[in-house]
Design a protein around this motif. Structure first.
Motif, PDB file in Angstrom:
ATOM      1  N   UNK A  57       0.853  -1.185   0.000  1.00 32.51           N
ATOM      2  CA  UNK A  57       0.000   0.000   0.000  1.00 32.51           C
ATOM      3  C   UNK A  57       0.891   1.237   0.000  1.00 32.51           C
ATOM      4  N   UNK A  58       0.459   2.293  -0.627  1.00 33.59           N
ATOM      5  CA  UNK A  58       1.249   3.528  -0.680  1.00 33.59           C
ATOM      6  C   UNK A  58       0.962   4.411   0.530  1.00 33.59           C
ATOM      7  N   UNK A  59      -0.307   4.640   0.811  1.00 33.22           N
ATOM      8  CA  UNK A  59      -0.673   5.548   1.905  1.00 33.22           C
ATOM      9  C   UNK A  59      -0.933   4.766   3.177  1.00 33.22           C
ATOM     10  N   UNK A  60       0.019   4.868   4.109  1.00 34.00           N
ATOM     11  CA  UNK A  60      -0.098   4.215   5.410  1.00 34.00           C
ATOM     12  C   UNK A  60       0.360   5.195   6.476  1.00 34.00           C
ATOM     13  N   UNK A  61      -0.154   5.033   7.702  1.00 38.65           N
ATOM     14  CA  UNK A  61       0.321   5.900   8.790  1.00 38.65           C
ATOM     15  C   UNK A  61       1.794   5.609   9.101  1.00 38.65           C
ATOM     16  N   UNK A  62       2.425   6.518   9.772  1.00 43.08           N
ATOM     17  CA  UNK A  62       3.829   6.424  10.191  1.00 43.08           C
ATOM     18  C   UNK A  62       4.790   6.542   9.013  1.00 43.08           C
ATOM     19  N   UNK A  63       4.764   5.572   8.109  1.00 44.74           N
ATOM     20  CA  UNK A  63       5.703   5.563   6.990  1.00 44.74           C
ATOM     21  C   UNK A  63       4.947   5.106   5.745  1.00 44.74           C
ATOM     22  N   UNK A  64       5.065   5.862   4.651  1.00 45.40           N
ATOM     23  CA  UNK A  64       4.333   5.454   3.454  1.00 45.40           C
ATOM     24  C   UNK A  64       5.084   4.353   2.701  1.00 45.40           C
ATOM     25  N   UNK A  65       4.422   3.796   1.706  1.00 45.78           N
ATOM     26  CA  UNK A  65       4.986   2.680   0.962  1.00 45.78           C
ATOM     27  C   UNK A  65       6.300   2.998   0.266  1.00 45.78           C
ATOM     28  N   UNK A  66       6.447   4.217  -0.237  1.00 42.93           N
ATOM     29  CA  UNK A  66       7.690   4.583  -0.922  1.00 42.93           C
ATOM     30  C   UNK A  66       8.870   4.638   0.052  1.00 42.93           C
ATOM     31  N   UNK A  67       8.637   5.198   1.234  1.00 45.62           N
ATOM     32  CA  UNK A  67       9.698   5.237   2.252  1.00 45.62           C
ATOM     33  C   UNK A  67      10.084   3.821   2.677  1.00 45.62           C
ATOM     34  N   UNK A  68       9.074   2.998   2.913  1.00 42.08           N
ATOM     35  CA  UNK A  68       9.327   1.617   3.299  1.00 42.08           C
ATOM     36  C   UNK A  68      10.133   0.898   2.220  1.00 42.08           C
ATOM     37  N   UNK A  69       9.734   1.042   0.971  1.00 40.07           N
ATOM     38  CA  UNK A  69      10.408   0.367  -0.128  1.00 40.07           C
ATOM     39  C   UNK A  69      11.873   0.773  -0.226  1.00 40.07           C
ATOM     40  N   UNK A  70      12.146   2.056  -0.091  1.00 37.83           N
ATOM     41  CA  UNK A  70      13.531   2.525  -0.162  1.00 37.83           C
ATOM     42  C   UNK A  70      14.383   1.898   0.934  1.00 37.83           C
ATOM     43  N   UNK A  71      13.885   1.899   2.157  1.00 36.69           N
ATOM     44  CA  UNK A  71      14.635   1.310   3.265  1.00 36.69           C
ATOM     45  C   UNK A  71      14.762  -0.206   3.125  1.00 36.69           C
ATOM     46  N   UNK A  72      13.707  -0.856   2.684  1.00 40.23           N
ATOM     47  CA  UNK A  72      13.720  -2.304   2.563  1.00 40.23           C
ATOM     48  C   UNK A  72      14.714  -2.782   1.505  1.00 40.23           C
ATOM     49  N   UNK A  73      14.750  -2.134   0.355  1.00 37.89           N
ATOM     50  CA  UNK A  73      15.651  -2.577  -0.702  1.00 37.89           C
ATOM     51  C   UNK A  73      17.109  -2.353  -0.322  1.00 37.89           C
ATOM     52  N   UNK A  74      17.378  -1.375   0.532  1.00 34.21           N
ATOM     53  CA  UNK A  74      18.744  -1.169   0.993  1.00 34.21           C
ATOM     54  C   UNK A  74      19.193  -2.314   1.899  1.00 34.21           C
ATOM     55  N   UNK A  75      18.242  -2.959   2.585  1.00 35.43           N
ATOM     56  CA  UNK A  75      18.554  -4.047   3.517  1.00 35.43           C
ATOM     57  C   UNK A  75      18.332  -5.429   2.928  1.00 35.43           C
ATOM     58  N   UNK A  76      17.238  -5.634   2.219  1.00 37.09           N
ATOM     59  CA  UNK A  76      16.780  -6.970   1.877  1.00 37.09           C
ATOM     60  C   UNK A  76      16.835  -7.327   0.395  1.00 37.09           C
ATOM     61  N   UNK A  77      17.466  -6.544  -0.411  1.00 39.39           N
ATOM     62  CA  UNK A  77      17.449  -6.871  -1.824  1.00 39.39           C
ATOM     63  C   UNK A  77      16.195  -6.358  -2.496  1.00 39.39           C
ATOM     64  N   UNK A  78      15.825  -7.000  -3.589  1.00 39.89           N
ATOM     65  CA  UNK A  78      14.736  -6.473  -4.401  1.00 39.89           C
ATOM     66  C   UNK A  78      13.725  -7.537  -4.802  1.00 39.89           C
ATOM     67  N   UNK A  79      12.789  -7.853  -3.913  1.00 41.72           N
ATOM     68  CA  UNK A  79      11.694  -8.720  -4.350  1.00 41.72           C
ATOM     69  C   UNK A  79      10.782  -7.943  -5.307  1.00 41.72           C
ATOM     70  N   UNK A  80       9.955  -8.649  -6.057  1.00 40.89           N
ATOM     71  CA  UNK A  80       8.987  -7.970  -6.903  1.00 40.89           C
ATOM     72  C   UNK A  80       8.016  -7.173  -6.057  1.00 40.89           C
ATOM     73  N   UNK A  81       7.627  -5.995  -6.510  1.00 37.55           N
ATOM     74  CA  UNK A  81       6.718  -5.149  -5.753  1.00 37.55           C
ATOM     75  C   UNK A  81       5.537  -4.763  -6.627  1.00 37.55           C
TER      76      UNK A  81
END
Length: 87
Positions: A57-81
């Motif tokens: 989801x893009x619009x979520x409280x605390x942290x939006x989907x784009x912020x989450x995706x940026x942080x996640x790919x820096x740590x966990x690689x790149x699953x399909x999104x």
């Protein structure tokens, strides 16, 4: 040999998560479908789960989907999104 995928659904709306899980279950392409209601709970899932795909989801409280995706790919690689949003 049939390959089945693992996926993580991240959405703050319970109804949206349940509907998407139901639709994905019906495809029979997934062996493990997990769900998280926020970026924080998704990060907990990712510590022990390595999904092939993320439905995000893009619009979520605390942290939006784009912020989450940026942080996640820096740590966990790149699953399909796949972005899922009502907006």
């Amino acid at each position: 040999m049939e390959v089945k995928l693992k996926c993580l659904i991240i959405d703050d709306e319970e109804g949206a998560r349940q509907l998407l899980k139901k639709l994905l279950d019906e495809t029979h392409f997934f062996q493990d479908i997990r769900m998280a209601n926020s970026a924080r709970t998704a990060n907990k899932e990712l510590k022990e789960f390595d999904p092939d795909m993320i439905f995000l989801d893009i619009r979520m409280p605390e942290k939006d989907g784009f912020e989450f995706l940026k942080e996640m790919t820096e740590r966990n690689g790149r699953p399909g999104v796949v972005f899922v949003t009502a907006y």
